[in-house]
Design a protein around this motif. Structure first.
Motif, mmCIF file in Angstrom:
data_model
loop_
_atom_site.group_PDB
_atom_site.id
_atom_site.type_symbol
_atom_site.label_atom_id
_atom_site.label_comp_id
_atom_site.label_asym_id
_atom_site.label_seq_id
_atom_site.Cartn_x
_atom_site.Cartn_y
_atom_site.Cartn_z
ATOM 1 N N GLY A 50 0.793 -1.226 0.000
ATOM 2 C CA GLY A 50 0.000 0.000 0.000
ATOM 3 C C GLY A 50 0.818 1.264 0.000
ATOM 4 O O GLY A 50 0.260 2.357 0.166
ATOM 5 N N HIS A 51 2.137 1.149 -0.195
ATOM 6 C CA HIS A 51 3.021 2.303 -0.227
ATOM 7 C C HIS A 51 3.802 2.321 -1.545
ATOM 8 O O HIS A 51 3.841 1.335 -2.282
ATOM 9 C CB HIS A 51 4.012 2.272 0.945
ATOM 10 C CG HIS A 51 3.373 2.538 2.276
ATOM 11 N ND1 HIS A 51 2.483 1.655 2.855
ATOM 12 C CD2 HIS A 51 3.502 3.583 3.147
ATOM 13 C CE1 HIS A 51 2.080 2.141 4.024
ATOM 14 N NE2 HIS A 51 2.677 3.302 4.221
ATOM 15 N N LEU A 66 5.484 0.856 -6.873
ATOM 16 C CA LEU A 66 4.320 0.686 -6.010
ATOM 17 C C LEU A 66 4.249 -0.757 -5.525
ATOM 18 O O LEU A 66 4.392 -1.687 -6.333
ATOM 19 C CB LEU A 66 3.025 0.996 -6.772
ATOM 20 C CG LEU A 66 2.699 2.402 -7.223
ATOM 21 C CD1 LEU A 66 3.766 3.037 -8.107
ATOM 22 C CD2 LEU A 66 1.360 2.401 -7.960
ATOM 23 N N ARG A 67 4.024 -0.935 -4.233
ATOM 24 C CA ARG A 67 3.762 -2.286 -3.726
ATOM 25 C C ARG A 67 2.263 -2.421 -3.530
ATOM 26 O O ARG A 67 1.693 -1.909 -2.567
ATOM 27 C CB ARG A 67 4.515 -2.558 -2.437
ATOM 28 C CG ARG A 67 4.413 -4.019 -2.013
ATOM 29 C CD ARG A 67 5.436 -4.420 -0.990
ATOM 30 N NE ARG A 67 5.350 -5.844 -0.682
ATOM 31 C CZ ARG A 67 6.153 -6.478 0.173
ATOM 32 N NH1 ARG A 67 7.120 -5.801 0.795
ATOM 33 N NH2 ARG A 67 6.014 -7.767 0.399
ATOM 34 N N THR A 68 1.639 -3.126 -4.456
ATOM 35 C CA THR A 68 0.189 -3.234 -4.457
ATOM 36 C C THR A 68 -0.316 -4.501 -3.784
ATOM 37 O O THR A 68 -1.528 -4.678 -3.634
ATOM 38 C CB THR A 68 -0.346 -3.171 -5.890
ATOM 39 O OG1 THR A 68 0.297 -4.191 -6.676
ATOM 40 C CG2 THR A 68 -0.065 -1.814 -6.512
ATOM 41 N N GLY A 69 0.583 -5.398 -3.384
ATOM 42 C CA GLY A 69 0.186 -6.621 -2.705
ATOM 43 C C GLY A 69 1.397 -7.272 -2.076
ATOM 44 O O GLY A 69 2.539 -6.837 -2.267
ATOM 45 N N GLU A 70 1.166 -8.328 -1.334
ATOM 46 C CA GLU A 70 2.257 -9.020 -0.655
ATOM 47 C C GLU A 70 3.308 -9.498 -1.655
ATOM 48 O O GLU A 70 4.510 -9.481 -1.367
ATOM 49 C CB GLU A 70 1.704 -10.210 0.143
ATOM 50 C CG GLU A 70 2.716 -10.850 1.067
ATOM 51 C CD GLU A 70 3.149 -9.936 2.191
ATOM 52 O OE1 GLU A 70 4.304 -10.069 2.651
ATOM 53 O OE2 GLU A 70 2.343 -9.073 2.608
ATOM 54 N N LEU A 83 -0.537 4.891 -0.853
ATOM 55 C CA LEU A 83 -1.430 4.783 -1.993
ATOM 56 C C LEU A 83 -2.886 4.869 -1.531
ATOM 57 O O LEU A 83 -3.189 4.644 -0.360
ATOM 58 C CB LEU A 83 -1.218 3.442 -2.709
ATOM 59 C CG LEU A 83 0.183 3.149 -3.238
ATOM 60 C CD1 LEU A 83 0.277 1.690 -3.679
ATOM 61 C CD2 LEU A 83 0.521 4.078 -4.391
ATOM 62 N N ALA A 84 -3.778 5.155 -2.477
ATOM 63 C CA ALA A 84 -5.217 5.172 -2.167
ATOM 64 C C ALA A 84 -5.972 4.566 -3.335
ATOM 65 O O ALA A 84 -5.639 4.785 -4.496
ATOM 66 C CB ALA A 84 -5.703 6.587 -1.897
ATOM 67 N N GLY A 85 -7.019 3.794 -3.019
ATOM 68 C CA GLY A 85 -7.832 3.169 -4.052
ATOM 69 C C GLY A 85 -7.282 1.827 -4.479
ATOM 70 O O GLY A 85 -6.450 1.217 -3.803
ATOM 71 N N ASP A 86 -7.734 1.371 -5.639
ATOM 72 C CA ASP A 86 -7.266 0.097 -6.177
ATOM 73 C C ASP A 86 -7.305 0.169 -7.699
ATOM 74 O O ASP A 86 -7.827 1.118 -8.290
ATOM 75 C CB ASP A 86 -8.116 -1.070 -5.660
ATOM 76 C CG ASP A 86 -9.602 -0.891 -5.926
ATOM 77 O OD1 ASP A 86 -9.970 -0.536 -7.067
ATOM 78 O OD2 ASP A 86 -10.394 -1.089 -4.991
ATOM 79 N N GLU A 87 -6.758 -0.872 -8.351
ATOM 80 C CA GLU A 87 -6.655 -0.847 -9.803
ATOM 81 C C GLU A 87 -8.024 -0.955 -10.476
ATOM 82 O O GLU A 87 -8.209 -0.463 -11.582
ATOM 83 C CB GLU A 87 -5.735 -1.966 -10.270
ATOM 84 C CG GLU A 87 -4.281 -1.730 -9.874
ATOM 85 C CD GLU A 87 -3.368 -2.868 -10.297
ATOM 86 O OE1 GLU A 87 -3.876 -3.867 -10.839
ATOM 87 O OE2 GLU A 87 -2.154 -2.748 -10.080
ATOM 88 N N ALA A 88 -8.965 -1.594 -9.815
ATOM 89 C CA ALA A 88 -10.286 -1.758 -10.414
ATOM 90 C C ALA A 88 -11.032 -0.426 -10.521
ATOM 91 O O ALA A 88 -11.739 -0.168 -11.502
ATOM 92 C CB ALA A 88 -11.111 -2.762 -9.607
ATOM 93 N N ASN A 89 -10.851 0.427 -9.520
ATOM 94 C CA ASN A 89 -11.593 1.686 -9.471
ATOM 95 C C ASN A 89 -10.716 2.920 -9.630
ATOM 96 O O ASN A 89 -11.233 4.036 -9.704
ATOM 97 C CB ASN A 89 -12.341 1.777 -8.133
ATOM 98 C CG ASN A 89 -13.328 0.651 -7.945
ATOM 99 O OD1 ASN A 89 -14.304 0.544 -8.681
ATOM 100 N ND2 ASN A 89 -13.061 -0.225 -6.971
ATOM 101 N N GLY A 90 -9.418 2.721 -9.675
ATOM 102 C CA GLY A 90 -8.480 3.835 -9.789
ATOM 103 C C GLY A 90 -7.546 3.873 -8.600
ATOM 104 O O GLY A 90 -7.996 3.954 -7.451
ATOM 105 N N LEU A 91 -6.249 3.812 -8.875
ATOM 106 C CA LEU A 91 -5.225 3.833 -7.842
ATOM 107 C C LEU A 91 -4.516 5.173 -7.906
ATOM 108 O O LEU A 91 -3.981 5.550 -8.950
ATOM 109 C CB LEU A 91 -4.236 2.694 -8.068
ATOM 110 C CG LEU A 91 -3.170 2.431 -7.012
ATOM 111 C CD1 LEU A 91 -3.798 2.068 -5.684
ATOM 112 C CD2 LEU A 91 -2.223 1.334 -7.481
ATOM 113 N N GLU A 92 -4.496 5.915 -6.785
ATOM 114 C CA GLU A 92 -3.966 7.273 -6.782
ATOM 115 C C GLU A 92 -2.676 7.391 -5.986
ATOM 116 O O GLU A 92 -2.503 6.722 -4.965
ATOM 117 C CB GLU A 92 -5.000 8.246 -6.220
ATOM 118 C CG GLU A 92 -6.192 8.452 -7.132
ATOM 119 C CD GLU A 92 -7.064 9.612 -6.706
ATOM 120 O OE1 GLU A 92 -7.901 10.048 -7.501
ATOM 121 O OE2 GLU A 92 -6.896 10.097 -5.565
ATOM 122 N N LEU A 93 -1.790 8.270 -6.472
ATOM 123 C CA LEU A 93 -0.533 8.589 -5.807
ATOM 124 C C LEU A 93 -0.452 10.093 -5.596
ATOM 125 O O LEU A 93 -0.870 10.878 -6.470
ATOM 126 C CB LEU A 93 0.680 8.167 -6.644
ATOM 127 C CG LEU A 93 0.991 6.696 -6.843
ATOM 128 C CD1 LEU A 93 0.030 6.063 -7.842
ATOM 129 C CD2 LEU A 93 2.434 6.536 -7.342
#
Length: 282
Positions: free
Chosen positions: A40-41, A61-65, A118-128
């Protein structure tokens, strides 16, 4: 789809690294401390040659483990994936360009993302959070079409340079060390983690204090292009690594730390030194 105020950044692409050994692979290849990056960072990072020259500067971006995303300005994600695959060997990691994730930007503070979070997700929009208090910006990864806006894209590139983020065309790759591009301002490399390509040269420069050049933000004539010589008192002392904008046009120049106190020139025009907008480091 992107909210109002966002415009496509078609000169950016996204590369995905996934798998049980994705983090270990990236930690061994990239200059930043990937292992310390929390889910998430995000952080700034680079990929270097064995001689410590910068091939690419990107947001990591680290979006998951076991998942990372690279947001790449000026670099084709598929080409970088092909280059990185030469070093995968038997590691359990996959590399794939993600053309379905379009990169967009807005000159506004993000609704939720702050600093490295980070905020959001790839499905709905990931913001930096991609700017500072003095120059707020939001970068967004999402699906969906978007109309190209050349003027907005150019303005984004200008903002990158004003914030000290190099934009490297192909001619300027493998030319500069991280210190020459002042990537310490972005915390884009580590001198404490284990080995990675170019690490020995980066660490030697850091610990022995042998950096002899620095990065300057210049306002230059509209004809100035990356690779152009920076001249002082009739002598070429450096060159431009990046350039963007028109009237005014900005450039990042690598020049000696020790130089005369007389004006700089690029082409037939004087080049005026400008202050960086501070605060971009993550």
């Amino acid at each position: 789809m992107n909210p109002p105020g966002f415009f496509p950044l078609d000169d950016h692409s996204v590369l995905a690294l996934e798998g049980p050994e994705a983090i270990a692979f990236a930690h061994a290849q990239f200059s930043s401390d990937v292992a310390a990056l929390a889910v998430g960072h995000w952080q700034w990072s680079t990929w270097l040659t064995a001689k410590g020259r910068v091939l690419a500067v990107f947001a990591l971006l680290r979006t998951g483990e076991h998942a990372l995303r690279l947001v790449l300005p000026d670099v084709d994600a598929a080409e970088l994936a092909d280059a990185l695959r030469r070093y995968v060997f038997r590691r359990k990691v996959t590399l794939a360009a993600r053309p379905d994730l379009r990169v967009a930007g807005a000159f506004a503070a993000p609704a939720q993302a702050r600093g490295p979070l980070l905020a959001g997700d790839e499905a709905n929009g990931l913001e930096l959070d991609y700017g500072t208090a003095a120059l707020p910006r939001t970068l967004r990864l999402a699906g969906g079409p978007g109309a190209t806006e050349p003027a907005s894209t150019e303005a984004w590139s200008v903002a990158d340079l004003r914030l000290g983020l190099p934009r490297l065309p192909p001619s300027q790759r493998e030319q500069w060390t991280p210190q020459q591009l002042a990537l310490d301002r972005l915390a884009a490399f580590s001198v404490k983690k284990g080995c990675y390509p170019g690490q020995e040269i980066v660490a030697r420069t850091h610990f022995l204090g042998r950096a002899k050049r620095e990065l300057l933000l210049l306002q230059v004539a509209d004809a100035a292009e990356p690779g152009a010589a920076v001249v002082q008192a009739g002598q070429a002392i450096g060159s431009l690594a990046s350039a963007a904008g028109r009237s005014p046009r900005y450039a990042l120049a690598v020049v000696p730390l020790e130089r005369a106190d007389v004006p700089l020139q690029v082409g037939d025009a004087e080049a005026r030194v400008e202050p960086f907008v501070e605060g971009l480091a993550r």
